[in-house]
Design an enzyme around this catalytic site. Structure first.
Site, short mmCIF file in Angstrom:
data_model
loop_
_atom_site.label_atom_id
_atom_site.label_comp_id
_atom_site.label_asym_id
_atom_site.label_seq_id
_atom_site.Cartn_x
_atom_site.Cartn_y
_atom_site.Cartn_z
N LYS A 127 -36.47 46.32 1.17
CA LYS A 127 -35.06 45.96 1.36
C LYS A 127 -34.15 47.18 1.30
O LYS A 127 -34.53 48.24 0.81
CB LYS A 127 -34.65 44.91 0.33
CG LYS A 127 -35.25 43.56 0.69
CD LYS A 127 -34.50 42.39 0.16
CE LYS A 127 -35.07 41.12 0.82
NZ LYS A 127 -34.96 39.96 -0.04
N ARG B 71 -42.65 38.60 -3.31
CA ARG B 71 -42.73 38.38 -1.86
C ARG B 71 -42.75 39.76 -1.21
O ARG B 71 -41.76 40.49 -1.30
CB ARG B 71 -41.50 37.58 -1.41
CG ARG B 71 -41.46 37.23 0.07
CD ARG B 71 -40.18 36.46 0.39
NE ARG B 71 -40.12 36.08 1.78
CZ ARG B 71 -39.71 36.90 2.76
NH1 ARG B 71 -39.34 38.14 2.49
NH2 ARG B 71 -39.68 36.47 4.01
N1 HH2 Z 1 -35.97 37.80 1.91
C1 HH2 Z 1 -36.02 37.71 3.24
C2 HH2 Z 1 -36.32 36.48 3.87
N2 HH2 Z 1 -36.62 35.39 3.14
N3 HH2 Z 1 -36.92 34.37 1.04
C3 HH2 Z 1 -36.90 34.43 -0.29
N4 HH2 Z 1 -37.20 33.36 -1.04
N5 HH2 Z 1 -36.59 35.60 -0.95
C4 HH2 Z 1 -36.26 36.74 -0.28
O1 HH2 Z 1 -35.95 37.76 -0.93
C5 HH2 Z 1 -36.27 36.70 1.16
C6 HH2 Z 1 -36.60 35.46 1.79
C7 HH2 Z 1 -35.74 38.93 4.06
O2 HH2 Z 1 -36.92 39.67 4.32
P1 HH2 Z 1 -37.75 39.56 5.68
O3 HH2 Z 1 -38.29 38.19 5.85
O4 HH2 Z 1 -38.79 40.62 5.76
O5 HH2 Z 1 -36.68 39.93 6.79
P2 HH2 Z 1 -35.90 39.08 7.87
O6 HH2 Z 1 -35.04 38.09 7.16
O7 HH2 Z 1 -35.12 40.12 8.62
O8 HH2 Z 1 -36.92 38.39 8.73
#
Ligand code: HH2
Length: 274
Positions: free
Chosen positions: A220, A254
């Site tokens: 992040k 995660r």
């Molecule tokens: N972070 C992201 C997406 N979903 N869900 C939970 N429960 N907690 C988190 O910290 C979280 C989440 C963002 O990360 P990522 O899925 O890699 O990115 P993007 O939203 O750009 O797909």
């Protein structure tokens, strides 16, 4: 302690690893790499082999500034991946804010629904209440288009904790047992670097909620701000953050990088449990 997760009962004696599968063209750290169903399924099988305890499949990026995706498009991205992985030996989570997709994903075999919107959409709690799936209730302030503009809290930890407590109560009222719930402070979702650091430093204050805590810190922007690194180069910083989170009581981390996190946790577990 266990987490009821569809047909699975996940023991929580040691921290678990949730591997991230982004079936998106625009996710912040791996957008486009696993956009086809075949690539996403291959990635999922790789992360299972690397030791993921569960997988989180998402079809809509929630990075700051991301555009929302239609229900049809999100369906097209996520459902074929869940269906192809129906035989997986670990539970599959679906990362969605849309009640219709929640129901469809659970019918397709998802054992957890992860909602960054905390199941606030009308019908969201009802969509999951009748099944045995686990739910991950995340806190965010605002929405991805604007959430990083000027996030404000009286006290970030107290505010996040109060919100999560209210959402746990709403979920219980909808008939969802606490043994199916996890909560997440939502690092980076309407939070400055200082807010994120404060939340991580005081993560143990969420223990009073008495449901397991998930921490999503992997790659992040807070890691980028602290290290000066681009998303693909934030592994070391992400591992430091994951270890700190489990030290402060996180039950699940995660992450995008499962193998490396597994190694780090193997060392942490050995030191912690002897
Ligand atoms: N972070 C992201 C997406 N979903 N869900 C939970 N429960 N907690 C988190 O910290 C979280 C989440 C963002 O990360 P990522 O899925 O890699 O990115 P993007 O939203 O750009 O797909």
């Amino acid at each position: 302690m266990f987490l009821q997760c569809g047909n699975f009962r996940l023991p929580l004696a040691r921290p678990l690893i949730m591997g991230v599968i982004n079936v998106t063209p625009d996710s912040f750290s791996d957008g486009g790499r696993f956009f086809s169903a075949a690539a996403a399924v291959a990635r999922a099988r790789q992360l299972i082999d690397e030791g993921a305890d569960l997988l989180d499949v998402g079809g809509e990026s929630t990075r700051p500034g991301a555009d929302p995706v239609t229900l049809d498009e999100e369906r097209r991205r996520v459902l074929p991946v869940l269906e192809a992985l129906a035989d997986a030996r670990v539970p599959l989570s679906v990362d969605t804010q849309k009640p219709e997709l929640m129901s469809e994903a659970v019918a397709a075999g998802a054992a957890m629904v992860n909602d960054v919107n905390g199941f606030q959409a009308p019908g969201a709690l009802a969509a999951v209440a009748g099944s045995a799936c686990a739910i991950c209730i995340m806190h965010k302030q605002g929405n991805p288009q604007t959430m990083q503009q000027s996030p404000q809290y009286v006290d970030v930890v107290t505010d996040v904790r109060d919100y999560l407590s209210q959402r746990i109560a709403a979920a219980e009222q909808a008939g969802i047992a606490r043994s199916r719930m996890i909560v997440d402070p939502g690092f980076g979702f309407g939070k400055t670097l200082e807010h994120n650091l404060e939340l991580l430093r005081r993560l143990d204050e969420l223990a009073v909620l008495t449901v397991p805590v998930l921490a999503g810190l992997s790659r992040k922007s807070m890691i980028g701000k602290l290290t000066g690194r681009d998303p693909g180069d934030r592994l070391a910083g992400s591992i430091a953050a994951a270890l700190f989170a489990v030290q402060r009581g996180a039950a699940i981390v995660r992450v995008h990088d499962v193998a490396a996190t597994r190694d780090a946790l193997a060392v942490w577990n050995a030191v912690n449990q002897d």
